[in-house]
Structure formats: structure tokens, C-alpha cells
Design an enzyme around this catalytic site. Structure first.
Site, PDB file in Angstrom:
ATOM      1  N   SER A 145      -6.143 -36.325  15.039  1.00  0.00           N
ATOM      2  CA  SER A 145      -6.023 -34.880  14.830  1.00  0.00           C
ATOM      3  C   SER A 145      -4.865 -34.595  13.884  1.00  0.00           C
ATOM      4  CB  SER A 145      -5.846 -34.169  16.179  1.00  0.00           C
ATOM      5  OG  SER A 145      -6.028 -32.783  16.028  1.00  0.00           O
ATOM      6  N   ASN A 146      -4.370 -33.370  13.884  1.00  0.00           N
ATOM      7  CA  ASN A 146      -3.262 -32.962  13.006  1.00  0.00           C
ATOM      8  C   ASN A 146      -2.481 -31.850  13.707  1.00  0.00           C
ATOM      9  OD1 ASN A 146      -4.316 -30.223  12.117  1.00  0.00           O
ATOM     10  ND2 ASN A 146      -6.055 -31.540  11.595  1.00  0.00           N
TER      11      ASN A 146
END
Ligand code: C5P
Length: 206
Positions: free
Chosen positions: A21-22
Site C-alpha cells: 500500500s502507500n
């Protein structure tokens, strides 16, 4: 007018307890949804995993992965007309693991290599509506944003340097420029994300 907004990150699972993810928090997209609802527009917010309250008057659909986000966007735009708008603020993961293991992988089962496959480009694949995108860049901000604006068929793109002070993931402020397909640039000062959002919807209603 109908508006669909994507916001937040996506999660691409490796196994039931691990994902790619981020750091996106969804603040910019939630502000855009709020600003559009304030105008009385019919707003659907397609949100990745975030910890934010749904703005008043906004329909919200929660998703996890990029593929789920694409499917929710397509549903929300199913009978859209060319005057409706898609605003993509989500930080969509460009890649996902080729397969997600059914149970937690043991260390001994992992060899340090993760095979990834490309995720769909949601913004590029939506057709037949007005489109606005975001370009979070770390260098050559304006040139990169102009290229994405043309490649994705956008009315304009909102460019920002995520390394600049007061900008980027999790901040309450942003300093952006609107860039058109012809390369025309409109630079804004450092503003709250809500003020930036109001400028975006203001530009769309002109
Ligand atoms: O190409 P890049 O990822 O930098 O483009 C950013 C813009 O495209 C953003 O508006 C983002 O929400 C959108 N996007 C998307 N689906 C992807 C990747 C980006 O909708 N898979």
C-alpha cells in the site's frame, strides 16, 4: 450533476495478513467530495481503507483493492452522461501480487521474491464523462502532470510536488497547479485541502 470521487490508498494483499500500500490518508479526496456536495451535486465517494468521517450528503462505497475500486467506480458511473464528472484523487497501487495466498505465508515458504502484476488504470479506463486527475510527483512536476493529463484524456490535472513543505500525504494543506491538456498552467498558493477542493469544483462549474 453527478460526481464520482476516488480517495485514499488501495491495499493489495500478499496473504491474509500482509499487503502492499502507500501512506495516502484520503484527506484530499474527502475534501473534494465535501466541496462537491456543498454545491448540491450528487456525490459518490469510492474510498480505500481510510480513517475519515463521510462528508455530509455524500454516498460512500468502501473498497480495498484497485480492482474493487475500478468495479465500484464503473457501478457508480453506470448510466452517467457526458456532463457527469469523475475526479480521481486515490493513490491507487500500480501493482499487485500475482496471487494472494489463502493462509498466512510462513517465512520458510517465502524466497524473497514477490511476483507482481499491473493493476488497471482506473482513471484511464473510464470513458464518456468529464475527468479530473491528480499527479503526485517528486520531480519534473509540471511536465509529468501535463503528460498524464493528455494520456488519460483529462479536462485538467491537479499537480503537486509531494516533497514540498505543507504538501503530500496526511497534511491538511496542499500547494497545487491546475494543468490543461494544452499545457496551460494555473498555480495556486498553499491552501487548505478543503480550499483546493473548492477551487477544483469551482473550475468544473464554470
Ligand atoms: O499515472 P499516475 O498514477 O501518476 O496517475 C495519477 C492519477 O491517475 C490520479 O488521478 C490517480 O487517482 C489515477 N490512477 C487511477 N488508477 C491507477 C493509477 C492512477 O485511477 N491504477
Amino acid at each position: 450533476m453527478r460526481v464520482v470521487v476516488t480517495a485514499g490508498p488501495t491495499r493489495e494483499y500478499i496473504d491474509p495478513v500482509r499487503f502492499l500500500s502507500n501512506p495516502s490518508t484520503g484527506k484530499m479526496g474527502f475534501a473534494v467530495a465535501r466541496a462537491a456536495a456543498e454545491r448540491g451535486w450528487d456525490v459518490t465517494l469510492v474510498a480505500g481503507p481510510v480513517a475519515l468521517k463521510t462528508p455530509k450528503g455524500v454516498k460512500r462505497v468502501d473498497v480495498t483493492s484497485a480492482r474493487e475500486m475500478l468495479s465500484a467506480v464503473k457501478d457508480a458511473l453506470a448510466d452517467a452522461s457526458k456532463d457527469d464528472v469523475f475526479i480521481a484523487t486515490a493513490a491507487v497501487a500500480d501493482w499487485r501480487p500475482g496471487k494472494c495466498a489463502k493462509s498466512k505465508l510462513k517465512k520458510r515458504e517465502m524466497d524473497g521474491v514477490l511476483r507482481l502484476v499491473r493493476n488497471p488504470d482506473i482513471l484511464k479506463s473510464v470513458k464518456g464523462v468529464r475527468k479530473v486527475g491528480f499527479a503526485a510527483e517528486t520531480k519534473d512536476v509540471l511536465a509529468e502532470a501535463a503528460r498524464k493529463c493528455r494520456e488519460k484524456g483529462l479536462e485538467f490535472i491537479v499537480a503537486n510536488d509531494v516533497t514540498a513543505p505543507g504538501c503530500g500525504f496526511g497534511t491538511d494543506t496542499n500547494r497545487v497547479a491546475f494543468i490543461g491538456p494544452d499545457g496551460a498552467i494555473e498555480s495556486l498558493p498553499l491552501l487548505s485541502k478543503l480550499a483546493v477542493a473548492r477551487r477544483i469544483v469551482g473550475k468544473l462549474s464554470r
